[in-house]
Design a protein around this motif. Structure first.
Motif, short mmCIF file in Angstrom:
data_model
loop_
_atom_site.label_atom_id
_atom_site.label_comp_id
_atom_site.label_asym_id
_atom_site.label_seq_id
_atom_site.Cartn_x
_atom_site.Cartn_y
_atom_site.Cartn_z
N PRO A 514 0.82 -1.22 0.00
CA PRO A 514 0.00 0.00 0.00
C PRO A 514 0.84 1.26 0.00
O PRO A 514 0.56 2.22 -0.73
CB PRO A 514 -0.84 -0.14 1.29
N ALA A 515 1.91 1.25 0.82
CA ALA A 515 2.77 2.44 0.86
C ALA A 515 3.51 2.62 -0.45
O ALA A 515 3.69 3.75 -0.93
CB ALA A 515 3.76 2.31 2.03
N LEU A 516 3.94 1.51 -1.09
CA LEU A 516 4.64 1.60 -2.37
C LEU A 516 3.73 2.16 -3.45
O LEU A 516 4.13 3.04 -4.23
CB LEU A 516 5.16 0.22 -2.78
N GLU A 564 13.80 16.59 -18.22
CA GLU A 564 14.29 15.42 -18.92
C GLU A 564 14.91 14.43 -17.93
O GLU A 564 16.11 14.18 -17.92
CB GLU A 564 15.33 15.84 -19.97
N ALA A 565 14.09 13.87 -17.05
CA ALA A 565 14.57 12.91 -16.06
C ALA A 565 13.42 11.99 -15.68
O ALA A 565 12.25 12.37 -15.72
CB ALA A 565 15.11 13.62 -14.81
N GLY A 566 13.76 10.77 -15.33
CA GLY A 566 12.76 9.79 -14.89
C GLY A 566 13.17 9.21 -13.55
O GLY A 566 14.35 9.19 -13.17
N PHE A 567 12.20 8.72 -12.81
CA PHE A 567 12.45 8.23 -11.45
C PHE A 567 11.52 7.05 -11.20
O PHE A 567 10.32 7.12 -11.49
CB PHE A 567 12.16 9.35 -10.45
N ARG A 568 12.05 5.97 -10.70
CA ARG A 568 11.24 4.77 -10.47
C ARG A 568 11.65 4.11 -9.16
O ARG A 568 12.83 4.02 -8.83
CB ARG A 568 11.46 3.80 -11.63
N VAL A 569 10.64 3.68 -8.39
CA VAL A 569 10.86 2.94 -7.15
C VAL A 569 10.07 1.64 -7.23
O VAL A 569 8.94 1.63 -7.70
CB VAL A 569 10.46 3.75 -5.91
N PHE A 577 14.70 -3.25 -1.88
CA PHE A 577 14.10 -2.04 -2.45
C PHE A 577 15.07 -1.46 -3.48
O PHE A 577 16.29 -1.49 -3.29
CB PHE A 577 13.83 -1.03 -1.34
N ARG A 578 14.51 -0.92 -4.57
CA ARG A 578 15.34 -0.41 -5.66
C ARG A 578 14.85 0.98 -6.08
O ARG A 578 13.64 1.19 -6.21
CB ARG A 578 15.30 -1.34 -6.85
N VAL A 579 15.79 1.89 -6.30
CA VAL A 579 15.49 3.21 -6.84
C VAL A 579 16.32 3.38 -8.12
O VAL A 579 17.54 3.18 -8.11
CB VAL A 579 15.84 4.33 -5.84
N THR A 580 15.63 3.72 -9.22
CA THR A 580 16.29 3.89 -10.51
C THR A 580 16.07 5.32 -10.99
O THR A 580 14.93 5.78 -11.04
CB THR A 580 15.75 2.90 -11.55
N MET A 581 17.17 6.02 -11.33
CA MET A 581 17.10 7.38 -11.83
C MET A 581 17.68 7.41 -13.24
O MET A 581 18.73 6.79 -13.49
CB MET A 581 17.87 8.34 -10.91
N ARG A 582 16.99 8.12 -14.14
CA ARG A 582 17.47 8.22 -15.52
C ARG A 582 17.48 9.69 -15.91
O ARG A 582 16.46 10.36 -15.79
CB ARG A 582 16.57 7.41 -16.44
N MET A 583 18.65 10.19 -16.36
CA MET A 583 18.82 11.61 -16.66
C MET A 583 19.31 11.78 -18.11
O MET A 583 20.23 11.09 -18.55
CB MET A 583 19.84 12.25 -15.70
N TYR A 584 18.67 12.71 -18.80
CA TYR A 584 19.02 12.99 -20.19
C TYR A 584 20.25 13.90 -20.22
O TYR A 584 20.26 14.99 -19.66
CB TYR A 584 17.84 13.65 -20.89
N THR A 585 21.28 13.45 -20.92
CA THR A 585 22.51 14.24 -20.95
C THR A 585 22.88 14.69 -22.36
O THR A 585 23.84 15.43 -22.53
CB THR A 585 23.68 13.41 -20.39
N GLY A 586 22.11 14.29 -23.36
CA GLY A 586 22.42 14.69 -24.73
C GLY A 586 22.01 13.62 -25.71
O GLY A 586 21.61 12.53 -25.34
N GLY A 587 22.07 13.93 -26.99
CA GLY A 587 21.68 12.96 -28.00
C GLY A 587 20.19 12.89 -28.14
O GLY A 587 19.47 13.86 -27.99
N SER A 592 10.20 8.29 -20.67
CA SER A 592 10.03 8.09 -19.21
C SER A 592 10.26 6.63 -18.88
O SER A 592 10.02 5.72 -19.68
CB SER A 592 8.63 8.52 -18.77
N ILE A 593 10.71 6.38 -17.66
CA ILE A 593 11.01 5.02 -17.22
C ILE A 593 9.73 4.21 -17.16
O ILE A 593 8.73 4.64 -16.63
CB ILE A 593 11.68 5.04 -15.83
N ASP A 594 9.75 3.02 -17.76
CA ASP A 594 8.57 2.14 -17.70
C ASP A 594 8.31 1.75 -16.26
O ASP A 594 9.20 1.31 -15.55
CB ASP A 594 8.86 0.89 -18.54
N ARG A 595 7.05 1.90 -15.83
CA ARG A 595 6.71 1.60 -14.43
C ARG A 595 6.20 0.17 -14.25
O ARG A 595 5.57 -0.15 -13.27
CB ARG A 595 5.67 2.60 -13.92
N GLY A 596 6.39 -0.64 -15.24
CA GLY A 596 6.09 -2.06 -15.09
C GLY A 596 4.65 -2.32 -14.83
O GLY A 596 4.31 -3.27 -14.17
#
Length: 596
Positions: A514-516, A564-569, A577-587, A592-596
């Motif tokens: 529930p908290a997640l 231009e950033a994504g965040f997933r828990v 527990f896993r935290v994934t961060m994705r940051m756009y740096t060029g190209g 956005s990060i797939d939330r499964g």
């Protein structure tokens, strides 16, 4: 003045009444249509659950095999009894469950908590023909006992509706048995009672043949709806809609039943919807008559008694406008003019007080700035003190203490200076290493940390204090203090060639579901905000969360990378527990990060 007041008022009342009644009807139709739609969804879910309960006979191989044995076989008879009991308990409103095996004319009935069995019973006379349709719903009828004698008799007026299912030998159509499930009408009333007001409105649930399955009027349950509106609803083709007939508004919504298409109909009297508008119109007429009397008297009184004092008050206002803030605004009058004088005097007092308060606020602000400058001395003092203690420890050959104090001092310097400026990933990881060094002394050998950092990512700029708070969360919430197998993993790499991806993962305690889910929903809300909304959100949350919360971390990422950033828990399947961060740096632009 009278004509100028009366004529616009009458026109306004007429227009207001017409627009109000139309608006009230539209709003009522929209609200009730949404209510019926939600009610139909709930009924469809309950019907699907009832249908699934009847399909238990196909999901139980032992029960299916028992149909080929006689009731004299104790094992087969017990399996059938257990299955009937399971079906009866799967839905709260099921009254009884009946099973008939035509090949041996054997009957079983689960009712009132017991199973009755009999041999040589003919199929109950009211059972519909299931040859062409394996599933049918029988309209509400008085509950019967299928020829069995029960310990407690049912009330004659007690009605139920029945689901009949033909049990066939799949994949052929050979009929092995007939299942009948009697369901109490509270199955409908539990949801339907929330969809209408019984004192003023009426509700009907009909099948495709126009038979009433449920209604607030119990006398029509189980019979055909003969009213003129029923034919119009049945001719609508099974969609949703509404119409007005005989000073009533009818709204209808389809229900996808397992054996056909049903319709839920709500009947609302137009007078009930418009009673507030009629009452408002009557009040307006009374107010208009009263206003006419007041206007005639006020027209005479205003011209004689009000004009002169108002001019005097205007003169006082002119003095205030010229800068005289100490004018004497006194009046002994008890009427509205006197009230204006007193209010104006009160306003002048308020303005003078505000001027004084503004001066005091500026003085207090200056004092607070001085205290803030004084408070900045404290972190420098602590840093210098730690350096002094570290030097003393080194002089006494206590290298471990010196190492820990040095790590703590580096952490303080890192967190004190230039908090808004970005740092390289390597610098941030060095800060994490200092933090881990201190935690190793606290928890000894109870955890391990693994790094998998691509060299090509080490010099990339990221927001300061991005990774260490995520590692700290493990020690606060996820670490098992009784285990020595705790592992923290930090990875960095490239996603699609141009997106920096950083993952912080542990094998500790997972977040409760529930908290997640609540946290993931909040992260989705933040991702939907634009840059200006994010700046407002950050100002409102950074103080309360100290800048290290997961929500604040996502906000900082999106602000730093301009969205231009994504965040997933998420929880790790094996635990953790896993935290994934994705940051756009060029190209190319990242998704956005797939939330499964």
């Amino acid at each position: 003045m009278i004509l100028a007041a009366v004529i616009p008022t009458l026109i306004s009342m007429m227009i207001s009444y017409v627009m109000t009644t139309g608006s009230m009807k539209e709003r009522a139709v929209t609200e009730n249509q949404n209510l019926l739609y939600q009610g139909s969804l709930n009924l469809e879910n309950d019907l699907e659950e009832l249908d699934r309960s009847s399909l238990i006979v196909y999901s139980d191989p032992e029960f299916f095999r028992s149909l080929t044995y006689s009731q004299e076989d104790i094992r087969a008879s017990g399996r059938q009894s257990a299955t009937l009991q399971t079906i009866a308990q799967s839905v709260n409103d099921i009254m009884q469950v009946y099973l008939y095996i035509p090949s041996r004319q054997e009957s079983s009935l689960y009712a009132q908590g017991v199973v009755k069995k009999g041999t040589g019973y003919p199929l109950y006379k009211d059972t519909p023909d299931l040859e062409n349709q394996s599933l049918q719903f029988q309209t509400p009828h008085p509950i019967h006992t299928y020829g069995f004698q029960l310990s407690h008799s049912y009330q004659p007026e007690h009605k139920v509706f029945t689901l009949y299912r033909s049990i066939e030998r799949v994949p052929s159509t050979e009929q092995l048995g007939i299942l009948a499930i009697d369901v109490d009408l509270t199955f409908f009333s539990r949801i339907s009672s929330q969809l209408y007001q019984p004192d003023h409105e009426q509700l009907y649930i009909m099948n495709e043949d126009g038979m009433v399955l449920y209604s607030g009027n119990e006398s029509v349950i189980g019979s055909r709806a003969e009213q003129s509106w029923a034919g119009r609803v049945l001719d609508s083709g099974g969609g949703q809609g509404h119409f007005e007939m005989n000073k009533h508004i009818y709204l209808y919504e389809p229900i996808a039943a397992p054996s056909g298409s049903w319709t839920i109909v709500k009947e609302i009297p137009s007078s009930y919807l418009l009673q507030s508008a009629d009452k408002a119109a009557l009040i307006n007429i009374l107010l208009l008559a009263f206003s006419l009397i007041l206007i005639i008297g006020a027209s005479i009184w205003v011209s004689v008694y009000v004009t002169k004092p108002i001019r005097g008050l205007v003169g006082l206002m002119s003095q205030v406008r010229s800068g005289n803030m100490t004018v004497d605004v006194q009046s002994d009058r008890k009427d509205e003019i006197g009230i204006l004088h007193r209010r104006f005097s009160s306003m002048m007092d308020t303005i003078n007080n505000l001027i004084l308060r503004e001066y005091k606020l500026k003085l207090a602000n200056s004092n607070n700035q001085l205290r803030a400058l004084q408070a900045q001395v404290n972190p420098h003092f602590m840093n210098n003190a730690l350096q002094t203690i570290g030097t003393l420890a080194l002089e006494h050959n206590m290298k471990r203490i010196y190492s820990l104090i040095s790590a703590l001092a580096r952490m303080m310097r890192y967190s004190m200076y230039n908090t808004d400026k970005p740092v390289t990933l390597a610098t941030e990881l060095k800060h994490v290493e200092d933090y881990i060094e201190l935690q190793k002394e606290r928890f000894e050998n109870q955890f391990h940390i693994l790094y998998d950092v691509k060299d090509s990512t080490r010099e990339l700029l990221i927001p300061k204090m991005l990774i260490q708070p995520l590692v700290e969360n493990f020690f606060k919430h996820g670490m098992d203090p009784l285990s020595d197998q705790n592992v923290i993993g930090i990875r960095s790499g490239w996603h699609s060639g141009s997106a920096l991806e950083i993952t912080v993962e542990n094998n500790g305690r997972s977040m409760p579901e529930p908290a997640l889910m609540k946290l993931q929903d909040k992260l989705k809300e933040i991702e939907a905000l634009d840059i200006e909304q994010l700046e407002v959100f950050e100002e409102g949350t950074s103080d309360s969360e100290g800048g290290i919360g997961l929500l604040n971390t996502l906000t900082r990422l999106k602000l730093f990378y301009r969205g231009e950033a994504g965040f997933r828990v998420d929880n790790v399947a094996e635990g953790g527990f896993r935290v994934t961060m994705r940051m756009y740096t060029g190209g190319e632009r990242i998704e956005s990060i797939d939330r499964g």
